[in-house]
Design a protein around this motif. Sequence first.
Motif, PDB file in Angstrom:
ATOM      1  N   LEU A 450      -5.023  -3.275  15.749  1.00  0.00           N
ATOM      2  CA  LEU A 450      -3.815  -4.089  15.703  1.00  0.00           C
ATOM      3  C   LEU A 450      -2.620  -3.447  16.385  1.00  0.00           C
ATOM      4  CD1 LEU A 450      -3.894  -5.528  12.070  1.00  0.00           C
ATOM      5  CD2 LEU A 450      -4.519  -6.671  14.184  1.00  0.00           C
ATOM      6  N   GLY A 451      -2.635  -2.135  16.503  1.00  0.00           N
ATOM      7  CA  GLY A 451      -1.502  -1.451  17.095  1.00  0.00           C
ATOM      8  C   GLY A 451      -0.705  -0.680  16.063  1.00  0.00           C
ATOM      9  N   SER A 452       0.275   0.037  16.531  1.00  0.00           N
ATOM     10  CA  SER A 452       1.011   0.974  15.689  1.00  0.00           C
ATOM     11  C   SER A 452       1.883   0.280  14.643  1.00  0.00           C
ATOM     12  CB  SER A 452       1.893   1.876  16.556  1.00  0.00           C
ATOM     13  OG  SER A 452       2.783   1.084  17.333  1.00  0.00           O
ATOM     14  N   GLU A 453       2.159  -1.025  14.809  1.00  0.00           N
ATOM     15  CA  GLU A 453       3.029  -1.693  13.842  1.00  0.00           C
ATOM     16  C   GLU A 453       2.347  -1.909  12.494  1.00  0.00           C
ATOM     17  OE1 GLU A 453       2.200  -6.419  14.668  1.00  0.00           O
ATOM     18  OE2 GLU A 453       3.982  -5.497  15.498  1.00  0.00           O
ATOM     19  N   ALA A 454       1.035  -1.838  12.452  1.00  0.00           N
ATOM     20  CA  ALA A 454       0.313  -1.993  11.188  1.00  0.00           C
ATOM     21  C   ALA A 454       0.283  -0.671  10.430  1.00  0.00           C
ATOM     22  CB  ALA A 454      -1.110  -2.487  11.447  1.00  0.00           C
ATOM     23  N   VAL A 455       0.080  -0.768   9.120  1.00  0.00           N
ATOM     24  CA  VAL A 455      -0.061   0.413   8.266  1.00  0.00           C
ATOM     25  C   VAL A 455      -1.342   0.257   7.463  1.00  0.00           C
ATOM     26  CG1 VAL A 455       2.434   0.747   8.107  1.00  0.00           C
ATOM     27  CG2 VAL A 455       1.260  -0.594   6.347  1.00  0.00           C
ATOM     28  N   THR A 456      -1.907   1.365   7.033  1.00  0.00           N
ATOM     29  CA  THR A 456      -3.060   1.286   6.138  1.00  0.00           C
ATOM     30  C   THR A 456      -2.574   1.129   4.706  1.00  0.00           C
ATOM     31  OG1 THR A 456      -3.196   3.679   5.787  1.00  0.00           O
ATOM     32  CG2 THR A 456      -4.398   2.764   7.676  1.00  0.00           C
TER      33      THR A 456
END
Length: 769
Positions: A450-456
């Motif tokens: 998804l890219g860096s804007e997502a978080v786990t």
Amino acid sequence: MPSRGTDPDAPAAAGSSEGGPEAAEAPEATQPAEAAEAAGAGEAAAETAAAAGPEAAEPQAGASGSGPQTGGSDSEASEASEDGRPAAGEAGSGAIREAGAEDEETGPEAGAPSEAEAELAAQRELRARIEERKAAKGGPVDSGGKLSGTAAELLAAVRAVESGEKSTTEFFDSPAFPPRRPSPAAAPSARPRAAEAPRTPPSPDPLTVRGAAAVLAEGGAPEALAGQVAGVLGERSAQLLREDPWRLLSVPGVRPEQADAFARALLGAECGPGDRRRAVALVSWLLERAALQGHTALETAAVRDALAGQSVPAPEEALQQAVAEGAVLVFQDGLEEEAGAAEEPGASEGAGASGEAEPEEPPAPVLLGLDRYALAEESLADGLARLIRTGHGEVWEGPELVRAVGAHGVVLHTGGEAARAEAVAVAQAARERGLRAAVAVHSENGRRRLGSEAVTMAGLLSGEQGPARDDEGAFALDVLAVLDTPQLDVETAAMLVESLPDGCRLLLSGDPAVLGSAGAGRVFQDVLTAEVCPKIASRTPDPGPIGELVSGIGVGELNEVAAPGREVVIVPVHDAGEAVHRTVQLVADSVPRALGVPTEDTQVIAVAHGGAAGTRALNAALKQRLNPGPGRFGGFDPGDRVAYAPAPGRTVLGTVVSADAEGLRLECESGRVTVPRERVGTALRHGWAVTAHQASAMRWAAVVAVVPGDAGAALNRAWAYTAFSRGERHLSVVHGADKALAEAVASRSAPARTTRLRGLLVQLLAAAE
């Protein structure tokens, strides 16, 4: 599926019945079955489970585990339990080894308690702090509200409700709905305090460990368990073990026959199958074992049957004793609706509209559960109800999903891999309106896509990623889109919802056809079936032959699909040895040469860890071919692909880089990770091959799914759907199960889980109307 096919680099993608040019290659992998036997000799159908709870049986591809079953599937339990749940130490010599030799493990399944338990403990501590803040404002969450009264009343409830002698409403009360928490002020920009992140608890006192080791040795148990015993039972562990040897069952991975042998060595003639202490310990153990299979509670009848299977002479009395001592809690949901229906004006007793007597519906089943899951489900239901009731009703322009999120506090979204973009678009639409939005996924693999804007999810809850928290512990968020929701266990979900402020919009998105969470609960399915908030189904199908194949599996059909670019290939095999050989050949040669997919971008997915074609056997053969070495660092060498379990239910894949005095250093998708030396044997395994549970919420360029002939009993539709949908460009199915796979897809759904969330959520929202 394509008709009996060939290797990817064969002249045709499907339709040929021969093995192709690679059938005679890879001489170094011609004896995988022998290597598997050497690696897994002595394994039985039941295997030691994990550090978050007692063991769960893992069937060896078609063999059923021994011992009583309390519901669910042992194959599902095995994958879940080994997905980040390291088990107790190797049995060693003495009574424990003699009683449970078939459960011994020497790899990641054996060891001491780890950071996983510490993380869970710290998370529960954070949840407790949130509840204290709520209490200070006059709005407590009435956890366990159904448990009012004395232990005698609880016992009477079990007897009277099941016999029909008493009205069920005399013994149980509905949990109170907590007042809403005021909306928090704007959160500071600083990160959360370090105290709110999970912390590792201090190691047990050496004197306590030595005392526990002395008692263990006296009872013939391995002294290596002393650290775990001290961590679970505390500073009085030695005294508690002497008073009640069956407390050993509270140590993760210990089985009843092992605890019985330990008790016989300590108690001698005083030890018997009807001992009260044994019965109470077995009830708790059965519920912990059920949690590994996904259940948050069990019906009393199932627990009684399981106690009888453990040779308890009076199961009913044992159950009553466990309730009286507070080892388990008693629930019976759905009572308020029944009572309300009986009080409706015009309702006649025992007669329908026609005046004829209607058959009485059986009362809701009496359930038993552990307090940790009861608290989590009740808190999660409270939090979801709070968010649903604080919906905004705003009109947002855009697609259907965007409009639904604008108008409601909680929205459900279903769809496959392609549908993930729709959930991400909701967060972007919120940001364009000046709102604070975040997207949370299950794994680093999913975050990469998804890219860096997502978080786990783990990063969000620990404070390592995503927004900060305010003074009340709430996230500085207006919109949260959660992807991979089926992977949320009930405790993680409760902690997440408790951290959302009033007015925050929550989008729960995921594919309901995949395997459920590795932990207890079925959060996504329960909220879907509760019918308490909008549900938006994506109309965007997954593309290509793989998407077509998986879509058919989702409705119970294993179809042949056209694969002109060798996107889907079936590789027929006759036995497990050939399955291992062909898998190694595909990963090491055929897929890279014919499709241009590097070996490191190809993932093998197996039905289970054990068996002649399970992950252990496959990993042994793949290491021999791809990265041979002596296993200098706890069985691992630089260059080995590994699966690391930093916490229960979480699997991180990486590659061994080096080792030093601190531990083993891995290169993972999230960056460099150091596995402490003491955790290498308990939290790490080779990762060229993983189970479908471990592969959930991850995808790779190419996937090789291994379905051996003896895996029939462990197969179901959810396994096939999950395993076959992990490949982005290519899927090879090493197929030796003949018609068993198609039959499983057509008629065998994932094992049901017993949970309380759906009923609690319906009751709370019905009471608020």
